[in-house]
Design a protein around this motif. Structure first.
Motif, PDB file in Angstrom:
ATOM      1  N   THR A  12     -11.328 -59.274 -57.090  1.00 27.91           N
ATOM      2  CA  THR A  12     -10.622 -58.281 -56.466  1.00 27.91           C
ATOM      3  C   THR A  12      -9.076 -58.295 -56.913  1.00 27.91           C
ATOM      4  OG1 THR A  12     -10.512 -59.643 -54.452  1.00 27.91           O
ATOM      5  CG2 THR A  12     -12.145 -57.740 -54.358  1.00 27.91           C
ATOM      6  N   GLY A  13      -8.966 -59.423 -57.700  1.00 27.43           N
ATOM      7  CA  GLY A  13      -7.576 -59.556 -58.315  1.00 27.43           C
ATOM      8  C   GLY A  13      -6.457 -59.964 -57.402  1.00 27.43           C
ATOM      9  N   GLY A  14      -5.292 -59.358 -57.447  1.00 30.11           N
ATOM     10  CA  GLY A  14      -4.196 -59.623 -56.656  1.00 30.11           C
ATOM     11  C   GLY A  14      -3.511 -58.141 -56.454  1.00 30.11           C
ATOM     12  N   VAL A  15      -2.779 -58.161 -55.375  1.00 29.71           N
ATOM     13  CA  VAL A  15      -1.850 -57.009 -54.905  1.00 29.71           C
ATOM     14  C   VAL A  15      -0.346 -57.468 -54.969  1.00 29.71           C
ATOM     15  CG1 VAL A  15      -3.886 -56.205 -53.235  1.00 29.71           C
ATOM     16  CG2 VAL A  15      -2.372 -57.689 -52.535  1.00 29.71           C
ATOM     17  N   PRO A  16       0.260 -56.318 -55.273  1.00 23.13           N
ATOM     18  CA  PRO A  16       2.000 -56.639 -55.112  1.00 23.13           C
ATOM     19  C   PRO A  16       2.456 -57.374 -53.899  1.00 23.13           C
ATOM     20  CG  PRO A  16       1.269 -54.626 -56.175  1.00 23.13           C
ATOM     21  CD  PRO A  16       0.237 -55.005 -55.383  1.00 23.13           C
ATOM     22  N   PHE A  17       3.227 -58.249 -53.772  1.00 27.45           N
ATOM     23  CA  PHE A  17       4.126 -58.461 -53.000  1.00 27.45           C
ATOM     24  C   PHE A  17       5.379 -57.792 -52.529  1.00 27.45           C
ATOM     25  CE2 PHE A  17       7.438 -61.543 -51.051  1.00 27.45           C
ATOM     26  CZ  PHE A  17       6.805 -61.602 -49.541  1.00 27.45           C
ATOM     27  N   ASN A  18       5.234 -56.878 -51.375  1.00 27.61           N
ATOM     28  CA  ASN A  18       6.287 -56.450 -50.933  1.00 27.61           C
ATOM     29  C   ASN A  18       7.357 -56.913 -49.895  1.00 27.61           C
ATOM     30  OD1 ASN A  18       6.193 -54.109 -52.935  1.00 27.61           O
ATOM     31  ND2 ASN A  18       4.314 -53.588 -52.023  1.00 27.61           N
ATOM     32  N   PRO A  19       8.392 -57.570 -50.013  1.00 24.65           N
ATOM     33  CA  PRO A  19       8.713 -57.934 -48.969  1.00 24.65           C
ATOM     34  C   PRO A  19       9.530 -56.960 -48.059  1.00 24.65           C
ATOM     35  CG  PRO A  19      10.286 -58.102 -50.833  1.00 24.65           C
ATOM     36  CD  PRO A  19       8.893 -57.840 -51.220  1.00 24.65           C
ATOM     37  N   PRO A  20       9.794 -57.202 -46.470  1.00 28.21           N
ATOM     38  CA  PRO A  20      10.288 -56.179 -45.960  1.00 28.21           C
ATOM     39  C   PRO A  20      11.760 -56.131 -45.997  1.00 28.21           C
ATOM     40  CG  PRO A  20       9.997 -58.099 -44.601  1.00 28.21           C
ATOM     41  CD  PRO A  20       9.666 -58.424 -45.980  1.00 28.21           C
ATOM     42  N   ILE A  21      12.229 -55.387 -47.134  1.00 28.44           N
ATOM     43  CA  ILE A  21      13.536 -54.851 -47.401  1.00 28.44           C
ATOM     44  C   ILE A  21      14.106 -53.590 -46.805  1.00 28.44           C
ATOM     45  CG2 ILE A  21      15.349 -54.700 -49.335  1.00 28.44           C
ATOM     46  CD1 ILE A  21      13.278 -56.019 -51.087  1.00 28.44           C
ATOM     47  N   PRO A  22      15.053 -53.598 -45.902  1.00 33.40           N
ATOM     48  CA  PRO A  22      15.444 -52.553 -45.311  1.00 33.40           C
ATOM     49  C   PRO A  22      15.789 -51.394 -46.305  1.00 33.40           C
ATOM     50  CG  PRO A  22      16.548 -54.479 -44.323  1.00 33.40           C
ATOM     51  CD  PRO A  22      15.864 -54.998 -45.563  1.00 33.40           C
ATOM     52  N   GLY A  23      15.106 -50.315 -45.839  1.00 34.82           N
ATOM     53  CA  GLY A  23      15.297 -49.067 -46.867  1.00 34.82           C
ATOM     54  C   GLY A  23      14.312 -48.939 -48.077  1.00 34.82           C
ATOM     55  N   SER A  24      13.441 -49.967 -47.797  1.00 31.78           N
ATOM     56  CA  SER A  24      12.311 -49.982 -48.999  1.00 31.78           C
ATOM     57  C   SER A  24      11.032 -48.812 -48.700  1.00 31.78           C
ATOM     58  CB  SER A  24      11.778 -51.327 -48.965  1.00 31.78           C
ATOM     59  OG  SER A  24      11.354 -51.511 -47.960  1.00 31.78           O
ATOM     60  N   GLU A  25      11.182 -48.369 -47.302  1.00 31.31           N
ATOM     61  CA  GLU A  25      10.013 -47.495 -47.013  1.00 31.31           C
ATOM     62  C   GLU A  25      10.507 -45.845 -47.471  1.00 31.31           C
ATOM     63  OE1 GLU A  25       7.197 -48.007 -45.778  1.00 31.31           O
ATOM     64  OE2 GLU A  25       7.412 -49.882 -45.869  1.00 31.31           O
ATOM     65  N   GLY A  26       9.787 -45.275 -48.447  1.00 34.36           N
ATOM     66  CA  GLY A  26      10.213 -43.952 -48.724  1.00 34.36           C
ATOM     67  C   GLY A  26      10.041 -43.661 -50.204  1.00 34.36           C
ATOM     68  N   PRO A  27      10.559 -42.636 -50.763  1.00 33.36           N
ATOM     69  CA  PRO A  27      10.269 -42.562 -52.315  1.00 33.36           C
ATOM     70  C   PRO A  27      11.171 -43.419 -53.024  1.00 33.36           C
ATOM     71  CG  PRO A  27      11.704 -40.713 -51.155  1.00 33.36           C
ATOM     72  CD  PRO A  27      11.219 -41.609 -50.262  1.00 33.36           C
ATOM     73  N   ASP A  28      10.920 -43.024 -54.339  1.00 33.36           N
ATOM     74  CA  ASP A  28      11.509 -43.704 -55.499  1.00 33.36           C
ATOM     75  C   ASP A  28      11.731 -45.360 -55.550  1.00 33.36           C
ATOM     76  OD1 ASP A  28      12.827 -41.417 -55.950  1.00 33.36           O
ATOM     77  OD2 ASP A  28      14.526 -41.685 -54.416  1.00 33.36           O
TER      78      ASP A  28
ATOM     79  N   LYS B  37      19.529 -57.000 -50.472  1.00 27.98           N
ATOM     80  CA  LYS B  37      19.749 -57.163 -49.119  1.00 27.98           C
ATOM     81  C   LYS B  37      19.004 -56.162 -48.343  1.00 27.98           C
ATOM     82  CE  LYS B  37      23.034 -58.468 -45.705  1.00 27.98           C
ATOM     83  NZ  LYS B  37      24.395 -58.615 -45.373  1.00 27.98           N
ATOM     84  N   GLU B  38      19.515 -55.036 -49.052  1.00 29.91           N
ATOM     85  CA  GLU B  38      19.144 -53.656 -48.376  1.00 29.91           C
ATOM     86  C   GLU B  38      19.177 -52.520 -49.572  1.00 29.91           C
ATOM     87  OE1 GLU B  38      21.041 -50.615 -45.005  1.00 29.91           O
ATOM     88  OE2 GLU B  38      22.002 -52.528 -45.350  1.00 29.91           O
ATOM     89  N   ILE B  39      18.185 -51.598 -49.395  1.00 31.60           N
ATOM     90  CA  ILE B  39      18.314 -50.365 -50.179  1.00 31.60           C
ATOM     91  C   ILE B  39      18.867 -49.269 -49.518  1.00 31.60           C
ATOM     92  CG2 ILE B  39      16.670 -48.673 -51.596  1.00 31.60           C
ATOM     93  CD1 ILE B  39      14.678 -51.226 -51.558  1.00 31.60           C
ATOM     94  N   HIS B  40      20.003 -48.492 -50.278  1.00 34.66           N
ATOM     95  CA  HIS B  40      20.626 -47.579 -49.661  1.00 34.66           C
ATOM     96  C   HIS B  40      20.113 -46.061 -50.139  1.00 34.66           C
ATOM     97  CE1 HIS B  40      24.552 -49.760 -48.620  1.00 34.66           C
ATOM     98  NE2 HIS B  40      23.349 -50.408 -48.129  1.00 34.66           N
TER      99      HIS B  40
END
Length: 426
Positions: A105-121, A207-210
């Motif tokens: 099943t391989g690996g899956v990307p690790f996505n840390p909980p960075i504020p602002g990371s939810e959403g497009p782009d 630290k944060e995605i604006h």
């Protein structure tokens, strides 16, 4: 005999070929979550850069699955495994019985909980869909931030830069490719990227995605207080083993799915290979997850043969990385950053002006790791000393330290075909 393989990457290809070496009659069912047959994931960076087309990605010819008599089911994922009934349930409601099961099943990307990371782009870069999404986005992108200076992050950054995007890499470690490089090699690589025009900032991360009032990304605030303007963020911190299915089925896991020297899990009849498997490491001789291409194929091949009854020992994987940064080739193999350096003998040769570097790591009169930057012609020879665990008495070690490996340093038993890497002479 019915073999079910969950996952359709390079480990699965290895397993299919391993099974068919011994069993030409058994049924092989492969569940692939993507819409295309197995492809070369390392090549997606070249696709993103526009250097190759999609037709160059396939790992095997178009008739591979037919010739191997494989029932390939695309767009199909396993949702549950019943190890008592020996069945796999899929997202399409199918219940598939098995005699032997391979988790690939391989690996899956690790996505840390960075504020602002939810959403497009926000993008990852580990599969074909990710690459195609970035290809579409790159047509209108001017600036991008890549979070992560490992292999995935660097290839994503290079590919976007080649499409005319202004790229900045953020790497929390003190150097890029921290797992494969030491400080010297990392500095030379970052220097070449910077000379080309790619921004590299080590020791910091996001630290944060604006976002603007429409929800689109407008920049990244870093942990040292700097604001980096951009229209897209690629999260490429790394991958983690995709072991949730195994855990839910009661199959023993640690960092990945634990396997023995035959790639079998603690559950009889269930095997694992590739980026999900925590398998034997040739150098450290413990079980580790080493998510690289050659290991995945080899593990799949041995697992396939053992599923078909071979009973062969998997000697272990070897950490290897080879990547070129705009004309600066690099190779790293084995134990390049030993946890207790005082227990190893390390030989270093650095030429800042020519941007060349050689680091050799020895333990108990054997070469156990090396890094080459700039001049890599001897990489294969160095690798042979590691892979075959050849002893290096004083004179031979000194020759290697001077950058002059050669077959004349091999034990005579190698030529007599009596050398046993696991324990000396047969």
């Amino acid at each position: 005999m019915t073999y079910v393989i969950i996952g359709n990457g390079v480990a699965s290809i290895g397993a299919i070929e391993g099974i068919r070496k011994l069993d030409q009659e058994g049924t092989i069912v492969v569940l692939g979550s993507e819409h295309v047959p197995a492809y070369g994931r390392p090549l997606i960076s070249y696709l993103l850069a526009g250097k190759i087309g999609p037709e160059r990605l396939n790992l095997r010819s178009d008739d591979f699955y037919r010739r191997m008599c494989v029932d390939l089911r695309l767009n199909t994922t396993a949702t549950a495994i019943d190890t008592k009934k020996k069945t796999v349930t899929t997202n399409k409601g199918e219940v598939i019985p098995y005699d032997r099961l391979l988790l690939a099943t391989g690996g899956v990307p690790f996505n840390p909980p960075i504020p602002g990371s939810e959403g497009p782009d926000i993008y990852n870069f580990t599969n074909l869909d990710h690459a195609q999404a970035l290809i579409a986005a790159a047509k209108k992108l001017k600036r991008a931030v890549v979070i992560g200076g490992g292999l995935i992050g660097l290839k994503a950054a290079e590919s976007l830069f080649d499409r005319g995007v202004d790229v900045t890499i953020l790497e929390l470690s003190s150097r890029v490719l921290s797992a494969a490089f030491d400080e010297n090699a990392g500095r030379l690589a970052a220097r070449r990227l910077a000379e080309t025009g790619i921004g590299v900032r080590c020791g910091v991360t996001a630290k944060e995605i604006h976002r603007d009032d429409k929800g689109h990304v407008m920049g990244v605030l870093t942990t040292d207080g700097m604001f980096v303007p951009c229209e897209a963020v690629i999260v490429a911190i790394g991958v983690v083993p995709n072991s949730a299915l195994a855990k839910a089925a009661g199959i023993k896991t640690d960092r990945g799915v634990l396997v023995d020297d035959q790639l079998q899990t603690g559950t009889k009849g269930v095997y694992a290979a590739g980026d999900v498997a925590q398998a034997r490491d040739m150098i450290t001789e413990d079980n580790r997850v080493v998510p690289i291409w050659p290991n995945a194929y080899n593990q799949g091949y041995y697992a396939g043969r053992n599923m078909a009854g071979a009973g062969e020992k998997y000697e272990g994987g070897l950490a290897m990385n080879s990547i070129s940064f705009y004309g600066l080739p690099t190779v790293s193999v084995g134990q390049v950053n030993p946890p207790k350096p005082e227990e190893y003998e390390i030989a270093i040769h650095l030429d800042e002006k020519r941007q060349t570097y050689r680091k050799l790591v020895f333990k108990d009169d054997r070469l156990v790791g090396y890094v080459l930057v700039g001049e890599i012609d001897n990489a294969g020879m160095y690798t042979s000393f590691i892979k075959f665990r050849m002893p290096l008495p004083g004179d031979a070690k000194r020759v290697l330290m001077h950058g002059e490996p050669g077959v004349f340093l091999w034990p005579e038993q190698v030529f007599e075909k009596t050398w046993n890497p696991a324990g000396g002479d047969k």
